[in-house]
Design a protein around this motif. Structure first.
Motif, short mmCIF file in Angstrom:
data_model
loop_
_atom_site.label_atom_id
_atom_site.label_comp_id
_atom_site.label_asym_id
_atom_site.label_seq_id
_atom_site.Cartn_x
_atom_site.Cartn_y
_atom_site.Cartn_z
N GLY B 260 0.84 -1.15 -0.02
CA GLY B 260 0.00 0.06 -0.12
C GLY B 260 0.70 1.13 -0.02
O GLY B 260 0.34 2.38 0.19
N HIS B 261 2.21 1.14 -0.14
CA HIS B 261 2.93 2.37 -0.04
C HIS B 261 2.72 3.33 -1.41
O HIS B 261 2.89 4.56 -1.23
CB HIS B 261 4.33 1.97 -0.24
CG HIS B 261 4.93 1.41 1.00
ND1 HIS B 261 4.16 1.23 2.20
CD2 HIS B 261 6.12 0.99 1.52
CE1 HIS B 261 4.97 0.68 3.17
NE2 HIS B 261 6.16 0.60 2.70
N TYR B 262 2.20 2.57 -2.52
CA TYR B 262 1.84 3.53 -3.64
C TYR B 262 0.60 4.39 -3.38
O TYR B 262 0.53 5.51 -4.10
CB TYR B 262 1.43 2.40 -5.00
CG TYR B 262 -0.15 2.21 -4.83
CD1 TYR B 262 -1.29 2.89 -5.28
CD2 TYR B 262 -0.48 0.91 -3.75
CE1 TYR B 262 -2.46 2.53 -4.92
CE2 TYR B 262 -1.63 0.61 -3.74
CZ TYR B 262 -2.87 1.33 -4.14
OH TYR B 262 -4.03 0.93 -4.08
N THR B 263 -0.03 4.19 -2.02
CA THR B 263 -1.15 5.30 -1.81
C THR B 263 -0.60 6.54 -1.68
O THR B 263 -1.47 7.46 -1.70
CB THR B 263 -2.14 4.89 -0.71
OG1 THR B 263 -1.19 4.62 0.34
CG2 THR B 263 -2.43 3.28 -1.12
N THR B 269 -6.19 10.00 -0.12
CA THR B 269 -5.87 9.85 1.41
C THR B 269 -4.87 8.47 1.29
O THR B 269 -5.15 7.60 1.17
CB THR B 269 -7.05 9.75 2.20
OG1 THR B 269 -8.11 10.56 1.86
CG2 THR B 269 -6.58 9.93 3.62
N ASN B 270 -3.85 8.62 1.96
CA ASN B 270 -2.66 7.28 1.76
C ASN B 270 -3.14 6.55 2.65
O ASN B 270 -3.92 6.85 4.05
CB ASN B 270 -1.53 7.73 1.63
CG ASN B 270 -0.86 8.48 2.84
OD1 ASN B 270 -1.00 7.80 3.94
ND2 ASN B 270 -0.32 9.64 2.77
N GLN B 271 -2.69 5.16 2.79
CA GLN B 271 -3.06 4.06 3.97
C GLN B 271 -2.53 4.82 5.29
O GLN B 271 -3.00 4.12 6.18
CB GLN B 271 -2.30 2.89 3.62
CG GLN B 271 -0.82 2.93 3.51
CD GLN B 271 -0.28 1.46 3.53
OE1 GLN B 271 -0.93 0.46 3.43
NE2 GLN B 271 1.12 1.38 3.23
N PHE B 272 -1.43 5.47 5.56
CA PHE B 272 -1.04 5.89 6.71
C PHE B 272 -1.83 6.85 7.40
O PHE B 272 -2.32 6.82 8.43
CB PHE B 272 0.46 6.31 6.54
CG PHE B 272 1.52 5.46 5.93
CD1 PHE B 272 1.95 4.33 6.70
CD2 PHE B 272 1.67 5.48 4.43
CE1 PHE B 272 2.83 3.23 6.04
CE2 PHE B 272 2.61 4.47 3.62
CZ PHE B 272 3.11 3.41 4.41
N GLU B 273 -2.23 7.91 6.58
CA GLU B 273 -3.16 9.06 7.01
C GLU B 273 -4.39 8.48 7.68
O GLU B 273 -4.97 8.69 8.66
CB GLU B 273 -3.30 9.90 6.18
CG GLU B 273 -4.35 10.98 6.54
CD GLU B 273 -4.84 12.17 5.69
OE1 GLU B 273 -3.88 12.60 4.76
OE2 GLU B 273 -5.62 12.73 5.95
#
Lengths: 367, 367
Positions: B260-263, B269-273
């Motif tokens: 999921g780093h590509y997000t 909204t990326n996986q981390f946020e």
């Protein structure tokens, strides 16, 4: 925001900031807690750094110059900074490269202002040549009786001043651009800006201007960065004159800029990452927009809000999709202080506006 | 990457990590330098935290449970974690919700494996029920003679083992999804993954699968998060079986995931946020893709590369537009260690592939 990107790129970061609990304190590898006029702080910073940059332009060019003379790398260069720091030199340099700016004149005394005003008869801005920001250091002269007051307010006997025609503008736009040492330049989409009390309030992207004006503005941005031999991310603020549609450069900032915050969510490479890439000699990333439209709105301390900061409306905002909030971690709210911002992204600007209407984030003092 | 997003959202972050110079050291507000099995470290962390999360699943459920019992908030919950940590329980739970998984069986002794193998006659994976990652803890059994060796290698007399049919798959895909406490769920676009030596090498988005398979995979992802009552970002890895196109869940990770780093570059909204938003009770952002296509490739320590880390090929990569590199700040490179990654974004996947062909970033030991 610069540090967050530098960390992603694998760099270690040292910062100089007199405030022990400044927002960058916890994310920098080294924090030198010294004043911005303290020579020893500058020397300490240089000792641990391979390249030095700054995120506000009212930094001592003298102290930076001392470091540059010792061989330390500073981007944007001290020469770029010096010229831009003095609004008279800045405008003179632009004019020298045939980049259109509002008419201006150096001021020696109040009489100079009077003569100019009597000849032109149009509203003017009296400006401190150095140190102004968010409207501070500017005084609007609409009648002859304002002249003495303005001269006194800006302390004309001690400060160097200039005057400039107040442009009757249709809109205020800005362009972020990043330039590398080898001249490579990435120009970001143009932002349409709304200021309130001279402080940036909202930015709309894309700007509501014609294709031909867009092309002109982007070309000007490139010329401006070349004019100052800029390395790093710059912001060029411009007026589109009412009627004539003439494009005039209002101000240049040799740094990442509030009107470019939208690039974090909306562009392939944001203004912060590209700044770090430019000053470290890495190639630039594409400034291309990846979303259809975006709105950035500042969260600013309101009237009388002075004290420990608390945010209201954030949880409601997060319930709306397409909103990304940024909270700067400043512990104290002050009237007019920028405490954070949020960015809306969507396919069209009208979708963004609909979302904007639903959001009301406030930074207030704790009760 | 979690901390960078938490900081943007205005949170302060404390981390527990035994390594003094770990990548998160300089960006966390508090770093508790204690082991992952040290009760006092867990207690210290809980004392300064309003909510606790983890970024790898092989963390002590016992110690976390102790904190949860004292009323500390932990997401994903210890119950979710416990079930997922044991691959047998994980698969059993999925099956209980009618989510398709490869056939599996608990193993008490080598005889169980033999019986199963003789009955089925197809290749199997012998797996440690706990603690495996990047292929570690798995043993491939293609003939009866592999059974004794596998049982010995995975130390079957001491470790709990299970067997699973080796799926003859057409492709391996994964889905990142974030779920909030109220059940709200954002499912990210499906990634097509290429593993090398059982370690993720490259991820392609969108996955090359039919619309109907896509729909099925996204529904499964949602059901999986519901099955574990998951709060936060999870990853579901799945096989698309050759011929039948059956979709089988291979593995669930209760955390942000490499696929999921590509997000970060590709999604609104990326996986981390979204993970931080989920565990802090904020609404989730849209998981929608804002670029046409993306490729993420890991930078992994190569054969024999053990020592102080140096990167090669980064400067060349930065000369290509549409490439964003992430360097994790690990000081030591080891064979098979993930040292960073880069993401390519463009309108189409074939454009991304063309760019990928030009990039060769390596993490090697300093000479």
């Amino acid at each position: 925001m610069l540090i967050l990107e530098a960390k992603r790129l694998g760099f270690e970061v040292a910062v100089l900031d007199p405030a022990k609990d400044c927002p960058c304190h916890s994310i920098a590898d080294i924090h030198i807690v010294k004043g911005f006029k303290d020579e020893s702080g500058f020397s300490e910073l240089a000792k641990v750094s391979q390249v030095i940059t700054y995120e506000f332009e009212h930094i001592s060019a003298e102290l930076l110059s001392m470091l540059e003379d010792k061989g330390h790398k500073i981007f944007p260069s001290v020469a770029s900074l010096r010229t831009i720091q003095d609004k008279l030199w800045q405008k003179t340099a632009l004019l020298g490269k045939n980049i259109a700016v509002p008419n201006f004149l150096a001021v020696e005394n109040a009489k100079d202002i009077e003569n100019y005003f009597n000849k032109k008869g149009t509203p003017l801005f009296l400006k401190s040549r150095r140190g102004g920001y968010d409207g501070k250091g500017n005084f609007f002269i609409k009648s002859a009786s304002d002249i003495a007051l303005g001269y006194e307010k800006l302390n004309g006997n001690e400060n160097e001043l200039m005057i400039e025609d107040a442009v009757n503008y249709e809109r205020e736009v800005s362009v972020i651009a990043t330039r590398a040492e080898n001249g490579e330049c990435e120009v970001y989409p143009i932002a349409d800006n709304i200021h309130k009390d001279s402080i940036l309030d909202t930015t709309f992207i894309p700007a509501n201007i014609s294709k031909s004006t867009e092309k002109k503005v982007m070309e000007i941005a490139k010329s401006v960065l070349e004019c100052f031999n800029g390395v790093g991310t710059f912001c060029v603020e411009l007026f589109i004159e009412k009627g004539t549609k003439r494009v005039l450069v209002n101000e240049v900032a040799p740094r990442v800029h509030n009107t470019g915050h939208y690039t974090i969510e909306a562009c392939r490479t944001n203004q912060f990452e590209n700044h770090i890439r430019a000053i470290t000699g890495l190639g630039l990333g594409s400034a291309e927009m990846v979303v259809g439209a975006s709105i950035m709105k500042n969260v600013i301390g309101g009237k009388g809000e002075n004290g420990k900061a608390v945010f209201e409306g954030i949880e409601d905002a997060y319930k709306i999709k397409n909103v990304n909030a940024h909270i700067y971690g400043k512990t104290e709210v002050k009237e007019g202080r920028k405490m954070g911002h949020f960015t809306i992204t969507a396919k069209t600007l009208s979708e963004c506006v609909k979302i904007l209407d639903k959001i009301n984030i406030k930074a207030v003092k704790a009760k």
